[in-house]
Motif scaffolding. Structure first.
Motif, mmCIF file in Angstrom:
data_model
loop_
_atom_site.group_PDB
_atom_site.id
_atom_site.type_symbol
_atom_site.label_atom_id
_atom_site.label_comp_id
_atom_site.label_asym_id
_atom_site.label_seq_id
_atom_site.Cartn_x
_atom_site.Cartn_y
_atom_site.Cartn_z
ATOM 1 N N PRO A 268 -27.081 -22.013 -63.459
ATOM 2 C CA PRO A 268 -25.886 -21.788 -64.283
ATOM 3 C C PRO A 268 -25.681 -23.210 -65.238
ATOM 4 N N ALA B 65 -19.031 -21.730 -66.141
ATOM 5 C CA ALA B 65 -20.278 -21.580 -65.827
ATOM 6 C C ALA B 65 -20.918 -20.390 -66.640
ATOM 7 N N THR B 66 -21.884 -20.459 -67.194
ATOM 8 C CA THR B 66 -22.650 -19.500 -67.881
ATOM 9 C C THR B 66 -24.052 -19.170 -67.245
ATOM 10 N N SER B 67 -24.389 -17.962 -67.132
ATOM 11 C CA SER B 67 -25.845 -17.571 -66.801
ATOM 12 C C SER B 67 -26.326 -16.258 -67.039
ATOM 13 N N PHE C 263 -25.437 -13.703 -64.208
ATOM 14 C CA PHE C 263 -23.935 -12.999 -64.044
ATOM 15 C C PHE C 263 -23.731 -11.624 -64.544
ATOM 16 N N SER D 14 -27.476 -18.231 -74.987
ATOM 17 C CA SER D 14 -26.319 -18.194 -74.090
ATOM 18 C C SER D 14 -25.382 -17.482 -74.498
ATOM 19 N N HIS E 178 -24.712 -14.445 -72.557
ATOM 20 C CA HIS E 178 -24.418 -14.472 -70.879
ATOM 21 C C HIS E 178 -22.881 -14.384 -70.788
ATOM 22 N N GLY F 165 -22.688 -20.998 -59.483
ATOM 23 C CA GLY F 165 -21.543 -20.484 -60.434
ATOM 24 C C GLY F 165 -20.555 -19.604 -59.732
#
Length: 402
Positions: free
Chosen positions: A9, A57-59, A62, A107, A110, A396
């Protein structure tokens, strides 16, 4: 290995400050956009003592947007949270569409995980939502590569959050446009402008207040004639006077305006139908104490202000802090005389004369104040570089609290 690294993340942590209004905001002309019926002015408190910390957090992994506040998962679908998320993502897409190479287009789709903690009581009249939404917007902007004016977005989370986007002395200009584009915060002076100014937060109650600010404002706008008079006839002049007092570092003028505006704000709460009581008997005793202390010296050395809660915020100058703190300790004797009663900036010892105690002449109120936070004006939001301060683990998800 390179593939695994791309799955990590993207994590950013920031902090943001509490602000205390000396010219109060109370009442909206537009509930959805959070547009106020009057301008306001505040002092940003130092983050060494009072702050919100937020990690985002970005992923791609997720499944959905999620948020944890003070160790508990909360509903991310809250309309004000959604407003901030939606607006940051919109600005990020706009930057990508104009070909900004700093925006990672992948992103933008995300999901985000948000974790936020306050180091002070939440919902007790200490502007927790202001610090919280300012921190959320500032952190999201860093994650998604959004730059520029952010106070208008923070305002849509919590009105006073727009003022927490800057350090020092900050005004929130009410604006006139229906879309709210001109309802923004501006720094009047930086935190370095008045280094002698000190702030003491007297925590009389850390409990959740009985009437939330949002519902209280709605009732006041509908029922209080005094609120209308205040917004139209009183505040505009006070904004000019307060700005001048701050620029000149005229403490007597600053203090008198601060106290009068606090009193009038609470008068509008009493003028609301049914009336709203944010002050309690401890709050009233603090008001009396401040006026008697100033009268004893024949000059205005300390000032109080109360937001929508019973906790007093005292403004004074550095040289008066030791004596006034000990005055508070004398008239509001704590349960124990331990060091925990005074938090934050260190306070030197001082002795109180019998003449001063008799001049104030109040009956002591044991355990009326839980503790004092000693602080000063401070900077606006900032990025935390230290990875150990992150609230989310490398996957994350929230770190396990000790």
């Amino acid at each position: 290995m390179p593939e695994e690294r791309t799955e990590q993340p993207h994590i950013v942590t920031c902090t943001a400050p509490v602000n205390i209004a000396v010219i109060k905001y109370w009442g909206k002309r537009n509930e959805d956009l959070i547009l106020p019926i009057n301008s306001s002015l505040s002092v940003t408190l130092h983050q060494d003592q009072l702050k919100t910390t937020t990690t985002v957090a970005t992923s791609r992994s997720f499944q959905e947007d999620r948020i944890w506040l003070n160790g508990k998962e909360e509903d991310i679908t809250h309309p004000r949270l959604q407003s901030c998320l939606r607006e940051i993502r919109r600005l990020a897409r706009k930057r990508r569409n104009v070909g900004d190479s700093g925006v990672d287009s992948a992103s933008l789709s995300h999901k985000v995980h948000i974790c936020s903690v306050n180091n002070f009581p939440t919902a007790a009249g200490l502007a927790s939502s202001a610090a919280g939404f300012a921190c959320l917007v500032y952190t999201l902007a860093r994650v998604f590569g959004v730059e520029g004016e952010l106070s208008g977005i923070a305002r849509q989370g919590s009105g006073s959050a727009c003022r927490s986007m800057y350090g020092g002395f900050v005004q929130w200009i009410m604006g006139n446009k229906e879309d709210g584009k001109d309802s923004l915060a501006q720094q009047v002076e930086p935190e370095t402008h008045w280094p002698e100014l000190r702030i003491l937060v007297l925590v009389a109650s850390a409990e959740r207040k009985p009437v939330g600010s949002t519902s209280g404002m709605q009732t006041s706008v509908k029922t209080s004639c005094l609120l209308k008079h205040r917004a139209e006839s009183v505040v505009p002049g006070r904004m000019v006077e307060m700005t001048e007092a701050i620029r000149k570092k005229d403490f007597a003028a600053f203090a008198e305006l601060t106290m009068k505006d606090s009193n009038q704000f609470h008068a509008t709460c009493l003028d609301t139908y049914p009336p709203i009581f944010y002050l309690n008997h401890v709050s009233q005793q603090i008001i009396s104490l401040v006026h008697r202390y100033n009268k004893h010296y024949g000059e205005t050395r300390v000032a109080y202000t109360f937001d929508a809660g019973p906790n007093a915020v005292i403004f004074t100058l550095q040289q008066h802090v030791p004596e006034f703190v000990h005055v508070v300790q004398h008239f509001f004797p704590p349960e124990t005389n331990g060091a925990d009663f005074i938090k934050g900036l260190p306070v030197n010892c001082a002795s109180l004369s019998e003449e001063l105690k008799q001049g104030i002449g109040l009956e002591p109120m044991p355990k009326g104040i839980n503790y004092i936070i000693s602080t000063k004006a401070g900077p606006g939001p900032c990025v935390v570089e230290d990875p150990t301060q992150q609230l989310l683990s490398s996957d994350g998800f929230p770190k396990k609290m000790m």
